[in-house]
Write an enzyme that holds these catalytic residues in place. Structure first.
Site, PDB file in Angstrom:
ATOM      1  N   PRO A  50       0.860  -1.269   0.005  1.00 47.60           N
ATOM      2  CA  PRO A  50      -0.024   0.038  -0.064  1.00 47.60           C
ATOM      3  C   PRO A  50       0.916   1.159   0.056  1.00 47.60           C
ATOM      4  CG  PRO A  50       0.204  -0.948   2.133  1.00 47.60           C
ATOM      5  CD  PRO A  50       0.812  -1.905   1.219  1.00 47.60           C
TER       6      PRO A  50
ATOM      7  N   CYS B 143       0.516  29.462 -14.716  1.00 48.47           N
ATOM      8  CA  CYS B 143       0.113  30.133 -15.844  1.00 48.47           C
ATOM      9  C   CYS B 143      -0.368  28.968 -16.760  1.00 48.47           C
ATOM     10  CB  CYS B 143       1.214  30.566 -16.647  1.00 48.47           C
ATOM     11  SG  CYS B 143       2.381  31.845 -15.628  1.00 48.47           S
TER      12      CYS B 143
END
Ligand SMILES: *Cc1c(COP(=O)(O)O)cnc(C)c1O
Length: 434
Positions: A290, A361
């Site tokens: 995991p 941006c």
């Protein structure tokens, strides 16, 4: 408490006021924002739940790629977990964390020769073979080093996991592993079994991430156990270990189901028992790997709102001081997150929806859209995003030359740095001035 915040989070009237016994305002003022905050109780609690649920008869290997920093690997080592690494950098982090090398599992679909050499020289516990080319390299490295290398062969079982295509890895077209259907798996197994210096400890498969149902896990177990029987018929050996990968899903928002580690473990061990019996195969030792389901729910991100922009009748934006450079998952996978206001306790306030966006941006630089936040939200207010512990920092970038945030571990009223904030100097440290 509002799910999916960690157990150490204090949520008061929908606001995050503290975590791990530390006031969020003091975290922001002492360490700055954006800030990754890891709740030690949640992180260690999840490691313990895994170990307890799988018991001593199984191995729990933390998939370090979810959140690979030295302090987190130190905690995993102390909790008795093993660790997955898939690069020299992750391996080096495990070394720095003093992880016992026999508890390291080395993965990767394109391990560089130097990485394989490190793995052999350091004596990692398992090398997971992912291609026939790698098998040749490993054979000569084992010969040169004069030591036996324990390997698992990674099987591509032809299981289509129900998840985002970018994180599904078990179908035959995936770049990972050796396809069972195409015969590569048997070729690799035959090869390892007849090579001196390589010991075939078992088989590995990891079919995907953020898996919500048990169907894929059960299909993998069935396929691998049938394969153990085939290998016994062909070669007269019983392999002792099945590594069935990671992939258990977590809740990112209050609307997501919250899979239980304990139930997942019980169901998985049960299907191993049943398939082993049904196929007359001695029950193998199980390893699980995991990543997300250990680190994910333990981490949150704190941001400061910089600009509030209302486009009348269209949308309101709350722009924060980070974005896709510290959490790329919304723009990469369309992932959704829970965002709440953070700071001092306050009576319930009027709320309105905002798109919480970053400062990069790109229009796709969104943390979460349509989040209900205080109507009078303004510059300087803090926001907290839940479940950012996995694949946040580990996938972070310096896009727009933003410095990567600091990370702190909180618990028992204290905050300890796990990672310091990058400086502007760090950003240009490798630039060469012409
Ligand atoms: C990514 C990965 C994991 C962990 O996946 P999670 O979804 O984070 O649990 C485990 N094993 C391998 C081989 C992986 O590539």
């Amino acid at each position: 408490m509002t799910r999916p915040f960690p157990r150490g989070a204090v949520i008061d009237n929908g606001r995050l006021t503290g975590i791990g016994g530390v006031d969020v305002r003091s975290l922001a003022s002492e360490f700055g924002t954006p800030l990754y905050v890891v709740d030690e109780a949640e992180l260690v609690g999840r490691m313990r739940e895994y170990r307890g649920a799988f018991g001593e008869g199984a191995t729990v290997a933390y998939a370090s790629k979810a959140l690979c920093v030295t302090g987190v690997l130190q905690l995993a080592a102390a909790e008795g977990l093993s660790v997955d690494v898939a690069s020299r950098g992750e391996l080096y982090t495990a070394q720095r964390a003093s992880f016992p090398m026999e508890r390291v599992i080395f993965h990767g679909n394109n391990k560089a020769p130097a990485e394989l050499r490190d793995a052999v020289d350091l004596g990692v516990g398992r090398v997971v073979v992912d291609s026939l080319t790698e098998l040749e390299r490993l054979t000569s490295l084992a010969r040169d080093a004069g030591r036996e290398v324990d390997v698992l062969v990674r099987i591509t079982p032809g299981v289509n996991a129900d998840t985002h295509t970018h994180i599904a890895t078990g179908h035959d077209e995936a770049k990972f592993g050796l396809s069972l259907a195409a015969g590569l798996a048997h070729t690799a197994i035959d090869q390892v079994l007849k090579t001196d210096g390589l010991r075939l400890a078992g088989l590995h498969s990891h079919v995907g991430s953020q898996l919500l149902t048990s169907a894929a896990f059960e299909a993998v177990v069935r396929t691998l156990i049938v394969l153990l029987g085939d290998i016994h018929r062909r070669h007269g050996v019983w392999l002792e270990e099945l590594n069935v990968g990671g992939g258990l899903a977590i809740a990112y928002t209050p609307y997501d189901p919250e899979p239980s580690i304990t139930q997942y473990a019980a169901a998985l061990l049960d299907s191993v028992d049943q398939e082993a019996k049904a196929n007359g195969v001695p029950a193998p030792r199980i390893t699980v790997e995991p990543g997300r389901s250990i680190a994910g729910p333990a981490g949150i991100t704190l941001y400061t709102v910089g600009t509030v922009k209302d486009v009348p009748g269209v949308v309101s934006f709350a722009a924060v001081d980070g974005g896709m450079s510290d959490n790329v998952r919304p723009s990469l996978y369309g992932a959704r997150y829970e965002v709440v206001p953070a700071g001092a306790p306050s009576p319930p306030r009027d709320a309105r929806p905002f798109d919480v966006v970053g400062k990069h941006c790109e229009s796709g630089d969104v943390i979460a859209a349509g989040v209900w936040l205080p109507a009078d939200l303004r510059e300087g207010d803090l926001l907290a995003v839940a479940a950012t512990g996995a694949y946040g920092y580990s996938m972070a970038s310096n896009y727009n030359r933003l410095a990567r945030p600091a990370m702190v571990l909180v618990g028992d009223g204290h905050a300890r740095l796990l990672v310091t904030r990058e400086t502007t100097e760090d950003l240009v440290a490798h630039d060469v001035v012409l």
